[in-house]
Scaffold this motif. Sequence first.
Motif, short mmCIF file in Angstrom:
data_model
loop_
_atom_site.label_atom_id
_atom_site.label_comp_id
_atom_site.label_asym_id
_atom_site.label_seq_id
_atom_site.Cartn_x
_atom_site.Cartn_y
_atom_site.Cartn_z
N SER A 82 0.83 -1.20 0.00
CA SER A 82 0.00 0.00 0.00
C SER A 82 0.87 1.25 0.00
CB SER A 82 -0.91 0.01 1.23
OG SER A 82 -1.73 -1.13 1.27
N THR A 83 0.29 2.35 -0.48
CA THR A 83 0.94 3.65 -0.31
C THR A 83 0.60 4.16 1.09
OG1 THR A 83 -0.95 4.86 -1.21
CG2 THR A 83 0.76 4.16 -2.77
N PRO A 84 1.47 4.94 1.71
CA PRO A 84 1.17 5.48 3.04
C PRO A 84 -0.12 6.29 3.04
CG PRO A 84 3.48 5.76 2.52
CD PRO A 84 2.83 5.30 1.25
N GLY A 85 -1.04 5.92 3.92
CA GLY A 85 -2.35 6.57 3.99
C GLY A 85 -3.45 5.73 3.37
N GLU A 86 -3.07 4.82 2.49
CA GLU A 86 -4.02 3.90 1.88
C GLU A 86 -4.29 2.75 2.85
OE1 GLU A 86 -4.21 1.05 -2.16
OE2 GLU A 86 -2.40 2.19 -1.66
N VAL A 87 -5.44 2.10 2.74
CA VAL A 87 -5.74 0.97 3.61
C VAL A 87 -4.69 -0.12 3.42
CG1 VAL A 87 -7.28 -0.17 1.93
CG2 VAL A 87 -7.55 -0.61 4.39
N GLY A 88 -4.27 -0.73 4.53
CA GLY A 88 -3.25 -1.76 4.48
C GLY A 88 -1.92 -1.26 4.99
N ASN B 231 -6.98 -1.01 8.42
CA ASN B 231 -6.76 0.44 8.48
C ASN B 231 -5.44 0.78 7.80
OD1 ASN B 231 -4.78 -0.25 10.47
ND2 ASN B 231 -6.42 -0.28 12.00
N ALA B 232 -5.12 2.06 7.73
CA ALA B 232 -3.89 2.51 7.08
C ALA B 232 -2.74 2.45 8.08
CB ALA B 232 -4.06 3.93 6.55
N GLN B 233 -1.74 1.63 7.79
CA GLN B 233 -0.61 1.48 8.68
C GLN B 233 0.69 1.80 7.96
OE1 GLN B 233 -0.47 -2.20 10.80
NE2 GLN B 233 -2.49 -1.97 11.70
N LEU B 234 1.69 2.13 8.76
CA LEU B 234 3.03 2.40 8.25
C LEU B 234 4.00 1.56 9.06
CD1 LEU B 234 4.94 4.12 6.46
CD2 LEU B 234 5.09 5.74 8.37
N HIS B 235 4.81 0.77 8.36
CA HIS B 235 5.81 -0.07 9.02
C HIS B 235 7.19 0.34 8.52
CE1 HIS B 235 2.46 -3.36 9.38
NE2 HIS B 235 2.28 -2.32 10.19
N LEU B 236 8.03 0.79 9.43
CA LEU B 236 9.39 1.20 9.11
C LEU B 236 10.37 0.10 9.50
CD1 LEU B 236 9.35 4.89 10.47
CD2 LEU B 236 8.56 4.02 8.25
#
Length: 255
Positions: A149-155, A220-225
Motif C-alpha cells: 500500500s501507499t502510506p495513507g491507503e488501507v493496508g 486500516n492505514a498502517q506504516l511499518h518502518l
Amino acid sequence: MSGYYPYGGGEAPAPPPPPEDKGGTALKTVLIGAAIAGVVTVVAGMLIVFNSPAEYGLAGNDRDTLALETQPKTGQPEQALFQAPANVPPPLPQITPAPPMLPSTPVKIVIKRLGINAPIKSVGLAKDGSIEVPPSNNANLAGWYRNMSTPGEVGPAVILGHKDTATRAAVFARLPEIKNGDTIEVKRQDKTTAVFTVGGVEQASKKTFPTQRVYGAQDNAQLHLITCGGTYNRSTGHYTDNVIVYATMTSSYRS
C-alpha cells in the motif's frame, strides 16, 4: 646542585645567611597559647553536644531521613520492545485510526523528534526475491516498497532505510530511539500529508522475521518502518536483527 650565571663563567655565590630572629620567640609563644585555647574550646563544645544529643538533632530516633521512593531519579527506564509470536497483529496506538485515503506515491518522510527529514525512493524486489534497499551512496534516502500500500491507503505501507553506511550514519540511524505515541509524517504526491502514530517497536532476528505482522493485510492505514539492528556480523557484512516500527494513521492534512 650548584647554579651558574647565565652569561658568565664560574659557580654562583652561596646564598646569604638568614637574618637574625628578633622577637620571633615571643611571637611563637603567643601563637602556641592561642592554639591551645582554641582546642580546649572545641573539646568542651563537643562534650556538651554528646551529653545532650537530642537537643542538637543528633539523637538516632529523631533524625529525619529521605524515603527511598522520594530520592531523585538518575534516569528514565527504557521503553519495552514489543514481543509476540509472528502471527500476532501489529500493535495499535491508544488512539482511534483515521479513515484511509486514496492511493498516492510517498515523496518524503519526516520524524521531527528524531531529526529525520528524508526523500523517499520507490523500490521493488531484488533478483534474490528480497526487497531492494535504497542505494548506500545516498545516506539520507528511504525506500518505499511499491508492491504494498501507499502510506495513507488501507493496508500496511512499508518504508525501509539504512542504519549506516561504510562511512557514516544513515537515514534511520536513530530509529531505535522512537517511542510509542511519537508521530511520523509522510508527504505524498497528491499534496496531502498522512500522519501516523507509533504503537510499538520490535527488534526481531532476521532468521525469524515476523513476515505476517509486517506485510499481512490490515483494515486500516498502517506504516511499518524497517532498519537494521542487533550486532554487526563482519563475516557476513550484515546486522543480525531488524528494528521494526509499527504506526497507524491517525490524521491527515493538505500540504
